[in-house]
Design a protein around this motif. Structure first.
Motif, PDB file in Angstrom:
ATOM      1  N   LEU A 106      48.917  31.830  49.327  1.00 17.46           N
ATOM      2  CA  LEU A 106      47.948  32.751  48.741  1.00 17.46           C
ATOM      3  C   LEU A 106      46.834  31.986  48.037  1.00 17.46           C
ATOM      4  O   LEU A 106      45.697  32.454  47.960  1.00 17.46           O
ATOM      5  N   ALA A 107      47.138  30.784  47.547  1.00 18.28           N
ATOM      6  CA  ALA A 107      46.136  29.976  46.851  1.00 18.28           C
ATOM      7  C   ALA A 107      44.949  29.641  47.750  1.00 18.28           C
ATOM      8  O   ALA A 107      43.862  29.327  47.249  1.00 18.28           O
ATOM      9  N   ILE A 136      49.489  35.373  32.451  1.00 17.93           N
ATOM     10  CA  ILE A 136      48.336  36.259  32.610  1.00 17.93           C
ATOM     11  C   ILE A 136      47.060  35.660  32.029  1.00 17.93           C
ATOM     12  O   ILE A 136      46.031  36.335  31.983  1.00 17.93           O
ATOM     13  N   ALA A 137      47.115  34.415  31.581  1.00 20.27           N
ATOM     14  CA  ALA A 137      45.949  33.811  30.921  1.00 20.27           C
ATOM     15  C   ALA A 137      44.718  33.809  31.815  1.00 20.27           C
ATOM     16  O   ALA A 137      43.596  34.038  31.364  1.00 20.27           O
ATOM     17  N   SER A 176      40.350  32.497  39.678  1.00 21.43           N
ATOM     18  CA  SER A 176      40.047  33.925  39.552  1.00 21.43           C
ATOM     19  C   SER A 176      41.269  34.754  39.202  1.00 21.43           C
ATOM     20  O   SER A 176      41.162  35.958  39.011  1.00 21.43           O
ATOM     21  N   GLY A 177      42.452  34.144  39.134  1.00 24.01           N
ATOM     22  CA  GLY A 177      43.630  34.848  38.669  1.00 24.01           C
ATOM     23  C   GLY A 177      44.455  35.520  39.739  1.00 24.01           C
ATOM     24  O   GLY A 177      45.404  36.241  39.434  1.00 24.01           O
ATOM     25  N   VAL A 209      53.801  46.776  39.981  1.00 24.00           N
ATOM     26  CA  VAL A 209      52.512  46.701  40.660  1.00 24.00           C
ATOM     27  C   VAL A 209      51.475  46.081  39.730  1.00 24.00           C
ATOM     28  O   VAL A 209      51.399  46.422  38.542  1.00 24.00           O
ATOM     29  N   VAL A 210      50.688  45.157  40.246  1.00 25.05           N
ATOM     30  CA  VAL A 210      49.597  44.548  39.490  1.00 25.05           C
ATOM     31  C   VAL A 210      48.310  44.734  40.292  1.00 25.05           C
ATOM     32  O   VAL A 210      48.270  44.442  41.491  1.00 25.05           O
ATOM     33  N   LEU A 211      47.272  45.240  39.624  1.00 23.34           N
ATOM     34  CA  LEU A 211      45.982  45.472  40.258  1.00 23.34           C
ATOM     35  C   LEU A 211      44.930  44.560  39.651  1.00 23.34           C
ATOM     36  O   LEU A 211      44.922  44.330  38.444  1.00 23.34           O
ATOM     37  N   LEU A 212      44.028  44.068  40.480  1.00 23.20           N
ATOM     38  CA  LEU A 212      42.876  43.287  40.027  1.00 23.20           C
ATOM     39  C   LEU A 212      41.616  43.939  40.563  1.00 23.20           C
ATOM     40  O   LEU A 212      41.564  44.349  41.725  1.00 23.20           O
TER      41      LEU A 212
END
Length: 347
Positions: free
Chosen positions: A59-60, A292-293, A67-68, A82-85
């Motif tokens: 994924l990197a 999460i930084a 960009s997180g 679930v995590v949304l960006l």
């Protein structure tokens, strides 16, 4: 591969694999090591170069800089949620950056489902667009606020204690402020009402509200009395600083320090500013979770299991509205969020 594809079908409520492959939504599957093990044609078209080159890739490979994206995926995997960006830059096979909204959904076995959507319009990069769901929340919260205000008015008339009447007045004024904030959210894009203000008055209001909460920390002031007046929307700046203070309370802080200073020669949003107002909110709470930084200011990213992840996103948006920035730093026993606002006119 067949087991992983079965997991994917289970995650999407039993939709056949052929339908997933034809879906216009760009989606794929990542294994526990965050490597692509499946992607549909829509995602391959987004990323370019076809499907085969991406299979097995990390994924990197689609994350330019920090960009997180990887941190958010790892958090979704670790916390099984679930995590949304929003409005995130990602790298395509053509070595160019794209902007997209990304969702990571944990699968029933191992790994993640990744979905890419065109970034919501109407906001500049780095300032997340206000979603329809947030506007819906603003609409729904207005009626309860009216009820709270009416109850506080009745309470204020029936109590004899001056201290209790003061608390009732505080509830009324805060209800009015939140109603006005909801109205501005519903207008989606309304500009701040700028006026000259004393930032120490705004901070004192924040300190009063924090002191009224359960488990309130000790609030310390470290003000520079020589500060010139700032220009801003007092309600919005209060909301920004209150979000920072409440984050500190929820992080278990026992001491909260509010500090003001003038800084010289600071670069804000690619412009060199001669004079800058710096407001620091410093706490001795648990600090920022390392996972999460990199995506701290993204909407729906939170360090708490029950957190909404909207407070810092809105705080940064308000800072940008004022031509300023929101920055943070950590050291042993202290987490600092700094609001930087220009005091001199734009060069």
């Amino acid at each position: 591969m067949s087991t992983n594809r079965t997991n994917l079908a289970q995650t999407t409520a039993g939709v056949p694999d052929e339908i997933l492959a034809q879906c216009v939504t760009a989606m794929g599957q990542l294994d526990a090591g965050l490597h692509f093990i499946w992607l549909n044609p829509a995602l391959a078209e987004w990323l370019g170069a076809g499907m085969l080159p991406w299979l097995g890739s990390s994924l990197a490979a689609i994350e330019p800089g920090t960009s997180g994206i990887v941190a958010a995926a790892q958090r979704a995997l670790d916390e099984q949620q679930v995590v949304l960006l929003r409005q995130v830059a990602l790298r395509s096979a053509a070595d160019r950056d794209l902007i997209a909204d990304i969702a990571f959904t944990p699968l029933s076995g191992q790994g993640l489902l990744i979905e890419l959507h065109p970034a919501t319009g109407g906001a500049e990069r780095g300032s997340p667009a206000l979603s329809e769901s947030l506007r819906g929340f603003a609409h729904e919260v207005k009626n309860p606020l009216a009820g709270v205000r009416g109850a506080a008015q009745l309470l204020g008339r029936r109590v004899d204690s001056a201290e209790l009447r003061e608390l009732a007045d505080l509830i009324i004024s805060e209800s009015d402020r939140l109603t006005a904030l909801a109205d501005r959210l519903l207008r989606a894009g309304g500009k701040p009402r700028l006026a000259r203000l004393n930032v120490h008055e705004v901070l004192e209001r924040v300190a009063l509200l924090v002191a009224a909460e359960a488990n309130a920390p000790t609030v310390r002031r470290d003000y520079d009395p020589s500060l010139p007046p700032a220009v801003g929307d007092g309600d919005r700046l209060q909301q920004l600083l209150l979000n920072l203070a409440r984050n500190a309370v929820e992080a278990g802080a026992s001491t909260l320090t509010l500090r003001t200073r003038v800084a010289f020669g600071v670069r804000l949003n690619e412009r060199l500013r001669r004079l800058v107002l710096r407001v620091d909110v410093i706490d001795d709470g648990r600090g920022i979770p390392p996972g999460i930084a990199a995506s701290l200011y993204q909407p729906l990213v939170s360090g708490r299991p029950n957190g909404t992840g909207l407070g810092l996103a809105l705080a940064r948006e308000i800072a940008h509205e004022h031509g300023g920035e929101l920055r943070h730093g950590c050291r042993a026993g202290a987490t600092t969020f700094s609001l930087l606002l220009p005091l001199d006119p734009s060069p």
